[in-house]
Design a protein around this motif. Sequence first.
Motif, mmCIF file in Angstrom:
data_model
loop_
_atom_site.group_PDB
_atom_site.id
_atom_site.type_symbol
_atom_site.label_atom_id
_atom_site.label_comp_id
_atom_site.label_asym_id
_atom_site.label_seq_id
_atom_site.Cartn_x
_atom_site.Cartn_y
_atom_site.Cartn_z
ATOM 1 N N GLU A 22 -13.337 -7.395 10.439
ATOM 2 C CA GLU A 22 -13.452 -7.957 9.086
ATOM 3 C C GLU A 22 -14.096 -6.949 8.132
ATOM 4 O O GLU A 22 -13.659 -6.786 6.991
ATOM 5 N N ASP A 23 -15.138 -6.278 8.603
ATOM 6 C CA ASP A 23 -15.826 -5.276 7.774
ATOM 7 C C ASP A 23 -14.908 -4.104 7.447
ATOM 8 O O ASP A 23 -14.933 -3.580 6.330
ATOM 9 N N ILE A 24 -14.091 -3.699 8.405
ATOM 10 C CA ILE A 24 -13.125 -2.622 8.171
ATOM 11 C C ILE A 24 -12.119 -3.049 7.103
ATOM 12 O O ILE A 24 -11.809 -2.281 6.188
ATOM 13 N N ALA A 25 -11.616 -4.275 7.209
ATOM 14 C CA ALA A 25 -10.642 -4.767 6.225
ATOM 15 C C ALA A 25 -11.252 -4.792 4.826
ATOM 16 O O ALA A 25 -10.614 -4.362 3.851
ATOM 17 N N ILE A 26 -12.479 -5.262 4.716
ATOM 18 C CA ILE A 26 -13.143 -5.311 3.408
ATOM 19 C C ILE A 26 -13.375 -3.909 2.861
ATOM 20 O O ILE A 26 -13.133 -3.641 1.677
ATOM 21 N N ALA A 27 -13.821 -2.994 3.728
ATOM 22 C CA ALA A 27 -14.061 -1.611 3.290
ATOM 23 C C ALA A 27 -12.761 -0.970 2.802
ATOM 24 O O ALA A 27 -12.740 -0.258 1.794
ATOM 25 N N ARG A 28 -11.657 -1.244 3.498
ATOM 26 C CA ARG A 28 -10.348 -0.700 3.082
ATOM 27 C C ARG A 28 -9.968 -1.238 1.715
ATOM 28 O O ARG A 28 -9.557 -0.481 0.824
ATOM 29 N N LYS A 29 -10.146 -2.532 1.527
ATOM 30 C CA LYS A 29 -9.785 -3.156 0.247
ATOM 31 C C LYS A 29 -10.676 -2.657 -0.892
ATOM 32 O O LYS A 29 -10.188 -2.419 -1.994
ATOM 33 N N LYS A 30 -11.977 -2.501 -0.643
ATOM 34 C CA LYS A 30 -12.884 -1.980 -1.667
ATOM 35 C C LYS A 30 -12.461 -0.585 -2.122
ATOM 36 O O LYS A 30 -12.639 -0.226 -3.283
ATOM 37 N N ARG A 31 -11.905 0.187 -1.194
ATOM 38 C CA ARG A 31 -11.467 1.546 -1.505
ATOM 39 C C ARG A 31 -10.045 1.569 -2.068
ATOM 40 O O ARG A 31 -9.490 2.624 -2.321
ATOM 41 N N ARG A 32 -9.462 0.388 -2.203
ATOM 42 C CA ARG A 32 -8.106 0.240 -2.740
ATOM 43 C C ARG A 32 -7.078 1.039 -1.920
ATOM 44 O O ARG A 32 -6.182 1.664 -2.462
ATOM 45 N N ILE A 33 -7.243 0.984 -0.584
ATOM 46 C CA ILE A 33 -6.292 1.647 0.308
ATOM 47 C C ILE A 33 -5.353 0.569 0.846
ATOM 48 O O ILE A 33 -5.812 -0.415 1.432
ATOM 49 N N SER A 34 -4.072 0.759 0.645
ATOM 50 C CA SER A 34 -3.102 -0.230 1.137
ATOM 51 C C SER A 34 -3.002 -0.142 2.662
ATOM 52 O O SER A 34 -3.366 0.870 3.269
ATOM 53 N N THR A 35 -2.463 -1.198 3.263
ATOM 54 C CA THR A 35 -2.276 -1.175 4.716
ATOM 55 C C THR A 35 -1.275 -0.094 5.106
ATOM 56 O O THR A 35 -1.443 0.558 6.134
ATOM 57 N N VAL A 36 -0.261 0.125 4.277
ATOM 58 C CA VAL A 36 0.734 1.167 4.552
ATOM 59 C C VAL A 36 0.063 2.536 4.556
ATOM 60 O O VAL A 36 0.235 3.329 5.491
ATOM 61 N N SER A 37 -0.735 2.803 3.530
ATOM 62 C CA SER A 37 -1.410 4.087 3.416
ATOM 63 C C SER A 37 -2.414 4.291 4.557
ATOM 64 O O SER A 37 -2.475 5.363 5.159
ATOM 65 N N LEU A 71 -12.493 5.765 6.349
ATOM 66 C CA LEU A 71 -13.272 4.969 5.405
ATOM 67 C C LEU A 71 -14.624 5.608 5.071
ATOM 68 O O LEU A 71 -15.353 5.097 4.224
ATOM 69 N N GLY A 72 -14.959 6.704 5.740
ATOM 70 C CA GLY A 72 -16.251 7.351 5.513
ATOM 71 C C GLY A 72 -17.399 6.629 6.194
ATOM 72 O O GLY A 72 -18.552 6.747 5.772
ATOM 73 N N LEU A 73 -17.096 5.893 7.251
ATOM 74 C CA LEU A 73 -18.100 5.092 7.943
ATOM 75 C C LEU A 73 -18.334 5.534 9.387
ATOM 76 O O LEU A 73 -18.943 4.808 10.174
ATOM 77 N N ILE A 74 -17.880 6.732 9.741
ATOM 78 C CA ILE A 74 -17.940 7.176 11.132
ATOM 79 C C ILE A 74 -19.374 7.367 11.627
ATOM 80 O O ILE A 74 -19.656 7.195 12.810
ATOM 81 N N GLU A 75 -20.295 7.697 10.745
ATOM 82 C CA GLU A 75 -21.680 7.928 11.177
ATOM 83 C C GLU A 75 -22.262 6.702 11.878
ATOM 84 O O GLU A 75 -23.001 6.824 12.852
#
Length: 112
Positions: A22-37, A71-75
Amino acid sequence: MKTQATSTLPRAARQALVKLGEDIAIARKKRRISTVSMAERAFVSRGTLYKVEKGDPSVSMGIYATVLFILGLIEGLGNVADRSADTLGLDIDEDRLPKKVQPRRKSTRKRG
């Protein structure tokens, strides 16, 4: 399809994966990255990305790591089992400490 690993997954682990997805999905959406991209950038299918965002335990950790990197969250992944934050492990170490400490004896062997 449920694998043995999926069906024997402890409830707390399952809940943690669902939250991660869920957190990954929200982070993707906040960054305006489409599922295709996102799928293209992670070199996975949209179906696999869907599984990641649902916290599916059958998806490899490497794919989760790739998505977190994008997403820049690897740390955060590198700190999941950080030994300095392992309170149980630190307590176990402390329990193993000797009750008394004896001074070192001087060696009677001659050097040289």
